[in-house]
Each structure stands twice: as structure tokens, then as C-alpha cells.
Design a protein around this motif. Structure first.
Motif, PDB file in Angstrom:
ATOM      1  N   ASP A  31       1.476  -2.873   0.911  1.00 23.81           N
ATOM      2  CA  ASP A  31       2.496  -3.228   0.123  1.00 23.81           C
ATOM      3  C   ASP A  31       2.529  -3.973  -1.093  1.00 23.81           C
ATOM      4  O   ASP A  31       2.030  -4.907  -1.284  1.00 23.81           O
ATOM      5  N   VAL A  32       3.015  -2.953  -2.018  1.00 26.59           N
ATOM      6  CA  VAL A  32       2.516  -3.335  -3.499  1.00 26.59           C
ATOM      7  C   VAL A  32       3.970  -3.173  -4.384  1.00 26.59           C
ATOM      8  O   VAL A  32       3.803  -3.129  -5.467  1.00 26.59           O
ATOM      9  N   ARG A  33       5.036  -3.451  -3.521  1.00 25.77           N
ATOM     10  CA  ARG A  33       6.297  -3.404  -4.108  1.00 25.77           C
ATOM     11  C   ARG A  33       6.705  -4.373  -5.367  1.00 25.77           C
ATOM     12  O   ARG A  33       7.513  -4.342  -6.197  1.00 25.77           O
ATOM     13  N   ASP A  34       5.766  -5.635  -5.119  1.00 27.42           N
ATOM     14  CA  ASP A  34       6.131  -6.797  -6.121  1.00 27.42           C
ATOM     15  C   ASP A  34       5.206  -6.048  -7.687  1.00 27.42           C
ATOM     16  O   ASP A  34       5.434  -6.849  -8.475  1.00 27.42           O
ATOM     17  N   ASP A  35       4.618  -5.172  -7.501  1.00 26.85           N
ATOM     18  CA  ASP A  35       3.990  -4.622  -8.860  1.00 26.85           C
ATOM     19  C   ASP A  35       4.333  -3.329  -9.124  1.00 26.85           C
ATOM     20  O   ASP A  35       3.966  -2.400  -8.431  1.00 26.85           O
ATOM     21  N   MET A  36       5.422  -2.930 -10.072  1.00 29.59           N
ATOM     22  CA  MET A  36       5.775  -1.474 -10.093  1.00 29.59           C
ATOM     23  C   MET A  36       4.672  -0.600 -10.543  1.00 29.59           C
ATOM     24  O   MET A  36       4.791   0.707 -10.174  1.00 29.59           O
ATOM     25  N   THR A  37       3.776  -0.865 -11.269  1.00 25.80           N
ATOM     26  CA  THR A  37       2.818  -0.051 -11.757  1.00 25.80           C
ATOM     27  C   THR A  37       1.841   0.438 -10.488  1.00 25.80           C
ATOM     28  O   THR A  37       1.510   1.209 -10.254  1.00 25.80           O
ATOM     29  N   LEU A  38       1.464  -0.601  -9.784  1.00 25.21           N
ATOM     30  CA  LEU A  38       0.737  -0.222  -8.483  1.00 25.21           C
ATOM     31  C   LEU A  38       1.312   0.482  -7.432  1.00 25.21           C
ATOM     32  O   LEU A  38       1.118   1.304  -6.790  1.00 25.21           O
ATOM     33  N   GLN A  39       2.828   0.277  -7.548  1.00 24.48           N
ATOM     34  CA  GLN A  39       3.680   0.937  -6.597  1.00 24.48           C
ATOM     35  C   GLN A  39       3.717   2.562  -6.996  1.00 24.48           C
ATOM     36  O   GLN A  39       3.466   3.486  -6.179  1.00 24.48           O
ATOM     37  N   ALA A  40       4.006   2.677  -8.226  1.00 24.39           N
ATOM     38  CA  ALA A  40       3.791   4.019  -8.796  1.00 24.39           C
ATOM     39  C   ALA A  40       2.550   4.604  -8.592  1.00 24.39           C
ATOM     40  O   ALA A  40       2.405   5.975  -8.227  1.00 24.39           O
ATOM     41  N   MET A  41       1.331   4.134  -8.790  1.00 18.33           N
ATOM     42  CA  MET A  41      -0.044   4.757  -8.378  1.00 18.33           C
ATOM     43  C   MET A  41      -0.014   4.948  -6.898  1.00 18.33           C
ATOM     44  O   MET A  41      -0.584   6.024  -6.506  1.00 18.33           O
ATOM     45  N   GLU A  43       2.353   5.705  -5.081  1.00 22.36           N
ATOM     46  CA  GLU A  43       3.116   6.891  -4.765  1.00 22.36           C
ATOM     47  C   GLU A  43       2.665   8.412  -5.048  1.00 22.36           C
ATOM     48  O   GLU A  43       3.097   9.274  -5.056  1.00 22.36           O
ATOM     49  N   ASN A  44       1.836   8.138  -6.329  1.00 27.48           N
ATOM     50  CA  ASN A  44       1.296   9.223  -6.826  1.00 27.48           C
ATOM     51  C   ASN A  44       0.107   9.847  -6.301  1.00 27.48           C
ATOM     52  O   ASN A  44      -1.023   9.192  -6.365  1.00 27.48           O
ATOM     53  N   PRO A  45      -0.024  10.957  -5.517  1.00 29.81           N
ATOM     54  CA  PRO A  45      -1.271  11.579  -5.013  1.00 29.81           C
ATOM     55  C   PRO A  45      -2.514  11.634  -5.942  1.00 29.81           C
ATOM     56  O   PRO A  45      -3.595  11.841  -5.569  1.00 29.81           O
ATOM     57  N   ASP A  46      -2.218  11.830  -7.281  1.00 25.30           N
ATOM     58  CA  ASP A  46      -3.331  11.810  -8.150  1.00 25.30           C
ATOM     59  C   ASP A  46      -4.007  10.346  -8.261  1.00 25.30           C
ATOM     60  O   ASP A  46      -5.570  10.336  -8.542  1.00 25.30           O
ATOM     61  N   TYR A  47      -3.505   9.414  -8.015  1.00 21.11           N
ATOM     62  CA  TYR A  47      -4.116   8.076  -7.967  1.00 21.11           C
ATOM     63  C   TYR A  47      -4.477   7.465  -6.492  1.00 21.11           C
ATOM     64  O   TYR A  47      -5.369   7.250  -6.279  1.00 21.11           O
ATOM     65  N   PRO A  56       7.321   2.178   0.972  1.00 23.38           N
ATOM     66  CA  PRO A  56       8.200   2.621  -0.090  1.00 23.38           C
ATOM     67  C   PRO A  56       9.095   1.721  -1.072  1.00 23.38           C
ATOM     68  O   PRO A  56       9.437   0.639  -0.225  1.00 23.38           O
ATOM     69  N   ARG A  57       9.276   2.131  -2.191  1.00 28.02           N
ATOM     70  CA  ARG A  57       9.892   1.087  -3.106  1.00 28.02           C
ATOM     71  C   ARG A  57      11.206   0.703  -2.664  1.00 28.02           C
ATOM     72  O   ARG A  57      11.790  -0.337  -2.894  1.00 28.02           O
ATOM     73  N   ASP A  58      11.937   1.691  -1.799  1.00 23.78           N
ATOM     74  CA  ASP A  58      13.204   1.457  -1.615  1.00 23.78           C
ATOM     75  C   ASP A  58      13.390   0.874   0.085  1.00 23.78           C
ATOM     76  O   ASP A  58      14.340   0.489   0.641  1.00 23.78           O
ATOM     77  N   SER A  59      12.256   0.285   0.494  1.00 28.91           N
ATOM     78  CA  SER A  59      12.273  -0.548   1.818  1.00 28.91           C
ATOM     79  C   SER A  59      13.136  -1.759   1.952  1.00 28.91           C
ATOM     80  O   SER A  59      12.891  -2.516   0.663  1.00 28.91           O
TER      81      SER A  59
END
Length: 73
Positions: A31-41, A43-47, A56-59
Motif C-alpha cells: 500500500d503506497v497510495r500516500d506516495d504517488m511516485t511509488l504508486q506509479a512504479m 502500477e508499471n510492470p517495467d518497475y 489500487p490508487r482508487d481503493s
């Protein structure tokens, strides 16, 4: 972040292992929703190369600890 996915995946796996240890062997999604950079990472399968599950961010579940967005009028 500079195009190298390994550091995020390694750190996320370490956090997941710590959560499993604290939760008597049961896993929980990251649960990294409090950090949008980590959340994006996450969600990104490259990271998130290991496919670690994440909230999920919309949870609508409460964010444990961390920063909360508060609207003050």
C-alpha cells in the motif's frame, strides 16, 4: 527510477517479506497510495517486475499510516 527497475522491485519485495513476517506468514498487498511516485512504479510492470500485488490508487480502504489528503476550506 532512472530506467533501472531492480531497485524498486527489490525494495518492494523486502517490504512484502517484512509484512508477511509481521502478519504471521500472511501476505498483504503493498500500500503506497500516500506516495504517488511509488504508486506509479507499483502500477508499471517495467518497475514492478516481480508482479507484487498492490492496493489500487482508487481503493476506498483507509491508508495505514503515512500522509492523508485533507481538504480544508
Amino acid at each position: 527510477m532512472n530506467g533501472n527497475a531492480r531497485p524498486f522491485a527489490a525494495a518492494a519485495e523486502f517490504c512484502a517479506a517484512t509484512i508477511r513476517k509481521e502478519n504471521k506468514g500472511h501476505s498483504r498487498p503493498l500500500d503506497v497510495r500516500d506516495d504517488m511516485t511509488l504508486q506509479a512504479m507499483a502500477e508499471n510492470p517495467d518497475y514492478n517486475t516481480t508482479g507484487l500485488s498492490f492496493v489500487p490508487r482508487d481503493s476506498k480502504t483507509r491508508i495505514p499510516g503515512g500522509i492523508r489528503n485533507i481538504n480544508i476550506d
